[in-house]
Design a protein around this motif. Structure first.
Motif, PDB file in Angstrom:
ATOM      1  N   ASP A 236      -8.932  44.377 -60.078  1.00  0.00           N
ATOM      2  CA  ASP A 236      -7.772  43.618 -60.552  1.00  0.00           C
ATOM      3  C   ASP A 236      -7.689  42.247 -59.881  1.00  0.00           C
ATOM      4  O   ASP A 236      -7.476  41.222 -60.546  1.00  0.00           O
ATOM      5  CB  ASP A 236      -6.490  44.394 -60.251  1.00  0.00           C
ATOM      6  CG  ASP A 236      -6.378  45.689 -61.042  1.00  0.00           C
ATOM      7  OD1 ASP A 236      -7.136  45.852 -62.016  1.00  0.00           O
ATOM      8  OD2 ASP A 236      -5.536  46.526 -60.672  1.00  0.00           O
TER       9      ASP A 236
ATOM     10  N   ARG B 299      -0.769  48.853 -56.857  1.00  0.00           N
ATOM     11  CA  ARG B 299      -1.876  49.118 -55.941  1.00  0.00           C
ATOM     12  C   ARG B 299      -1.433  49.011 -54.477  1.00  0.00           C
ATOM     13  O   ARG B 299      -1.719  49.871 -53.662  1.00  0.00           O
ATOM     14  CB  ARG B 299      -3.019  48.135 -56.197  1.00  0.00           C
ATOM     15  CG  ARG B 299      -3.455  47.972 -57.651  1.00  0.00           C
ATOM     16  CD  ARG B 299      -3.976  49.233 -58.261  1.00  0.00           C
ATOM     17  NE  ARG B 299      -4.580  48.958 -59.574  1.00  0.00           N
ATOM     18  CZ  ARG B 299      -4.780  49.872 -60.504  1.00  0.00           C
ATOM     19  NH1 ARG B 299      -4.425  51.128 -60.301  1.00  0.00           N
ATOM     20  NH2 ARG B 299      -5.332  49.544 -61.662  1.00  0.00           N
ATOM     21  N   ARG B 300      -0.754  47.941 -54.152  1.00  0.00           N
ATOM     22  CA  ARG B 300      -0.397  47.704 -52.757  1.00  0.00           C
ATOM     23  C   ARG B 300       0.570  48.769 -52.236  1.00  0.00           C
ATOM     24  O   ARG B 300       0.534  49.136 -51.056  1.00  0.00           O
ATOM     25  CB  ARG B 300       0.228  46.306 -52.623  1.00  0.00           C
ATOM     26  CG  ARG B 300       0.344  45.823 -51.188  1.00  0.00           C
ATOM     27  CD  ARG B 300       0.855  44.407 -51.119  1.00  0.00           C
ATOM     28  NE  ARG B 300       2.217  44.295 -51.662  1.00  0.00           N
ATOM     29  CZ  ARG B 300       2.947  43.199 -51.585  1.00  0.00           C
ATOM     30  NH1 ARG B 300       2.453  42.107 -51.024  1.00  0.00           N
ATOM     31  NH2 ARG B 300       4.162  43.155 -52.087  1.00  0.00           N
TER      32      ARG B 300
ATOM     33  N   GLU C  22       0.440  41.807 -55.690  1.00  0.00           N
ATOM     34  CA  GLU C  22       0.384  43.026 -56.484  1.00  0.00           C
ATOM     35  C   GLU C  22      -0.251  42.677 -57.830  1.00  0.00           C
ATOM     36  O   GLU C  22      -0.159  41.552 -58.297  1.00  0.00           O
ATOM     37  CB  GLU C  22       1.790  43.604 -56.672  1.00  0.00           C
ATOM     38  CG  GLU C  22       1.844  44.909 -57.448  1.00  0.00           C
ATOM     39  CD  GLU C  22       0.950  45.983 -56.866  1.00  0.00           C
ATOM     40  OE1 GLU C  22      -0.162  46.163 -57.398  1.00  0.00           O
ATOM     41  OE2 GLU C  22       1.340  46.612 -55.874  1.00  0.00           O
TER      42      GLU C  22
ATOM     43  N   SER D  70      -1.120  54.562 -58.244  1.00  0.00           N
ATOM     44  CA  SER D  70      -1.180  53.103 -58.307  1.00  0.00           C
ATOM     45  C   SER D  70      -1.275  52.595 -59.734  1.00  0.00           C
ATOM     46  O   SER D  70      -0.960  51.436 -60.004  1.00  0.00           O
ATOM     47  CB  SER D  70      -2.374  52.581 -57.486  1.00  0.00           C
ATOM     48  OG  SER D  70      -3.596  52.827 -58.146  1.00  0.00           O
ATOM     49  N   ASP D  71      -1.719  53.432 -60.689  1.00  0.00           N
ATOM     50  CA  ASP D  71      -1.736  53.014 -62.082  1.00  0.00           C
ATOM     51  C   ASP D  71      -0.324  52.792 -62.606  1.00  0.00           C
ATOM     52  O   ASP D  71      -0.115  52.032 -63.550  1.00  0.00           O
ATOM     53  CB  ASP D  71      -2.426  54.079 -62.951  1.00  0.00           C
ATOM     54  CG  ASP D  71      -3.943  54.063 -62.807  1.00  0.00           C
ATOM     55  OD1 ASP D  71      -4.501  52.968 -62.587  1.00  0.00           O
ATOM     56  OD2 ASP D  71      -4.561  55.128 -62.907  1.00  0.00           O
TER      57      ASP D  71
ATOM     58  N   ILE E 231      -1.820  51.458 -51.123  1.00  0.00           N
ATOM     59  CA  ILE E 231      -2.805  51.135 -50.087  1.00  0.00           C
ATOM     60  C   ILE E 231      -2.162  50.994 -48.708  1.00  0.00           C
ATOM     61  O   ILE E 231      -2.737  51.434 -47.706  1.00  0.00           O
ATOM     62  CB  ILE E 231      -3.578  49.860 -50.474  1.00  0.00           C
ATOM     63  CG1 ILE E 231      -4.616  50.204 -51.537  1.00  0.00           C
ATOM     64  CG2 ILE E 231      -4.270  49.242 -49.267  1.00  0.00           C
ATOM     65  CD1 ILE E 231      -5.535  49.076 -51.905  1.00  0.00           C
TER      66      ILE E 231
ATOM     67  N   ALA F  11      -9.970  50.130 -57.794  1.00  0.00           N
ATOM     68  CA  ALA F  11      -9.271  49.518 -58.923  1.00  0.00           C
ATOM     69  C   ALA F  11      -8.597  48.208 -58.514  1.00  0.00           C
ATOM     70  O   ALA F  11      -8.576  47.237 -59.279  1.00  0.00           O
ATOM     71  CB  ALA F  11      -8.233  50.498 -59.470  1.00  0.00           C
ATOM     72  N   TYR F  12      -8.040  48.160 -57.294  1.00  0.00           N
ATOM     73  CA  TYR F  12      -7.345  46.964 -56.807  1.00  0.00           C
ATOM     74  C   TYR F  12      -8.299  45.779 -56.688  1.00  0.00           C
ATOM     75  O   TYR F  12      -7.974  44.651 -57.075  1.00  0.00           O
ATOM     76  CB  TYR F  12      -6.720  47.282 -55.451  1.00  0.00           C
ATOM     77  CG  TYR F  12      -5.632  46.333 -54.989  1.00  0.00           C
ATOM     78  CD1 TYR F  12      -4.967  45.486 -55.863  1.00  0.00           C
ATOM     79  CD2 TYR F  12      -5.244  46.324 -53.646  1.00  0.00           C
ATOM     80  CE1 TYR F  12      -3.950  44.644 -55.422  1.00  0.00           C
ATOM     81  CE2 TYR F  12      -4.228  45.490 -53.199  1.00  0.00           C
ATOM     82  CZ  TYR F  12      -3.587  44.660 -54.082  1.00  0.00           C
ATOM     83  OH  TYR F  12      -2.591  43.826 -53.650  1.00  0.00           O
TER      84      TYR F  12
ATOM     85  N   ALA G  69      -7.501  54.407 -62.100  1.00  0.00           N
ATOM     86  CA  ALA G  69      -7.366  54.954 -60.746  1.00  0.00           C
ATOM     87  C   ALA G  69      -7.341  56.477 -60.761  1.00  0.00           C
ATOM     88  O   ALA G  69      -7.886  57.131 -59.873  1.00  0.00           O
ATOM     89  CB  ALA G  69      -6.106  54.412 -60.066  1.00  0.00           C
TER      90      ALA G  69
ATOM     91  N   THR H 276      -7.775  53.836 -55.257  1.00  0.00           N
ATOM     92  CA  THR H 276      -6.870  52.705 -55.463  1.00  0.00           C
ATOM     93  C   THR H 276      -7.539  51.395 -55.100  1.00  0.00           C
ATOM     94  O   THR H 276      -7.417  50.396 -55.824  1.00  0.00           O
ATOM     95  CB  THR H 276      -5.595  52.891 -54.627  1.00  0.00           C
ATOM     96  OG1 THR H 276      -4.966  54.119 -54.995  1.00  0.00           O
ATOM     97  CG2 THR H 276      -4.629  51.751 -54.859  1.00  0.00           C
TER      98      THR H 276
END
Length: 411
Positions: free
Chosen positions: A138, A87-88, A207, A82-83, A91, A134-135, A354, A131
């Motif tokens: 963000d 992210r989405r 995102e 995801s980095d 997930i 971190a998401y 992540a 993830t």
């Protein structure tokens, strides 16, 4: 090469305003909680699986710990994606893989089926945990750009993680006690819930990671800030100790209630796991403004106190004492986990957050499964009481040493 391919371009959703990001923040938190809840949902059901498929306590822990294999793969091989890719994008597959695990529980029976389903569950958990953490950070940063140092995303991530783990055995215990076909209904409910959340994420959550037109400069999977190695190692060790008691209560508490306390209720079998994880989640919410030193200082006192009560509840069998032990242990483990998670996140380079959290969670989940297997093996040789005493002493000392090392490294 056209100039347009050389510039960084974010997904269309990145242009949405703070309201969309805040709404997405809570949807992502719900998805995180759902996946974690599914990981502990089998807690009160293990005696039912053992009776149906004819295996004993050691195989219960093996089936439970199969999740560790999946999480290791999810965290270490895929958790960093995801980095780079968003992210989405990670997930939503995490939810779908976990849904597939729920379906396997329903359509395939036997010990091999449980091991495969739990391993697949682990892959989904591994994709989700690092993830989602971190998401959430963000999304909240974009929803509340004026609060760059807010503790809210970290608190919500920890609460979704451990709150989800708490709700899993409670919901499964309720369904198993009062709904028909407990080994079917529980997993159908989770499959429907996670499918609905994956659709919500796909349609409504922005995102947050911009995509690049070129592959140069991709972030390292595991990148620590200079001089942060010792802090990260101590944080990972603390997380493993905290998760070890969670694995113990998740895999063996229902078996112990039946064998030691003679408690046949499936609903009651889910209560120790619920008490432990609920205490973990609630104490983290209460400690929202606490420093890491304060959390780890209190946690390292509550943690061995709860384990001592757990040992006492075996020498003087009492359901109330066992539940109190689970609650106090959970509170201590929750504080230790939250402090160690913050330390791990702070140790990471921003572009590798992540990936670093993936390694942290992989270490923690090794603690979730392996000590429980070792405990059942030791129990076969030296008995329940001696094994439990050794388990409590080793985890208490391990947690204290990890906290001391982290403090010295920070100093």
């Amino acid at each position: 090469m056209p100039v347009v391919s050389m510039v960084r371009r974010g997904p269309r959703a990145d242009a949405r305003g703070p309201a969309a990001h805040l709404r997405g923040f809570w949807i992502a938190a719900a998805a995180f909680a759902a996946v974690m809840a599914f990981g502990t949902a089998p807690t009160p059901l293990w005696p039912l699986f053992a009776e149906r498929d004819r295996f004993g306590p050691t195989m219960v822990t093996v089936a439970f710990a199969a999740i560790v294999v999946g999480t290791a793969a999810g965290f270490l091989l895929l958790g960093h994606l995801s980095d780079r890719h968003g992210r989405r994008v990670v997930i939503i597959p995490a939810l779908l893989v976990t849904t597939a695990s729920a379906v396997l529980f329903v359509v395939w029976h036997g010990l091999p089926a449980l091991v495969v389903a739990r391993a697949l569950n682990g892959v989904g958990t591994g994709l989700m945990a690092s993830t989602a953490t971190a998401y959430l950070a963000d999304l909240y940063q974009r929803a509340r750009p004026g609060r760059p140092l807010s503790p809210v995303p970290g608190t919500v991530a920890a609460a979704a993680n451990l709150g989800g783990l708490a709700l899993g055995p409670l919901l499964a215990g309720v369904l198993a006690e009062w709904a028909p076909e407990p080994l079917v209904t529980t997993f159908v409910v989770f499959a429907v819930l996670m499918t609905a959340l994956s659709v919500a994420l796909l349609l409504d959550v922005p995102e947050t990671v911009p995509r690049t037109g070129r592959m140069e400069g991709a972030p390292r999977r595991f990148g620590l800030r200079p001089g942060a190695g010792a802090v990260f190692a101590a944080a990972a060790g603390t997380g493993a100790a905290a998760f070890a008691v969670m694995g113990f209560f998740s895999s063996l508490s229902a078996v112990m209630l039946r064998g030691v306390l003679g408690e046949p209720s499936v609903f009651v079998a889910g209560m120790p796991g619920f008490a432990l994880f609920a205490a973990s989640a609630l104490v983290q919410l209460a400690a929202g403004g606490w420093s890491g030193a304060r959390m780890s200082g209190i946690g390292v006192v509550l943690f061995p106190a709860g384990l001592a009560l757990t040992v006492l509840s075996v020498y003087h069998p009492s359901l109330a004492l066992f539940l109190a032990a689970a609650t106090i242990t959970g509170a201590g483990a929750g504080l230790l986990f939250k402090a160690s998670l913050a330390e791990a996140a702070e140790s990471a380079r921003r572009e590798s957050r992540a990936g670093v959290l993936a390694v942290f969670f992989a270490t923690a989940y090794a603690g979730l499964g392996l000590p429980s297997i070792a405990f059942t093996v030791a129990q076969d040789h030296v008995g329940l009481r001696a094994s439990l005493v050794g388990f409590a002493v080793l985890l208490s000392v391990g947690a204290a040493v990890a906290v001391a090392v982290a403090r010295r490294a920070r100093g």
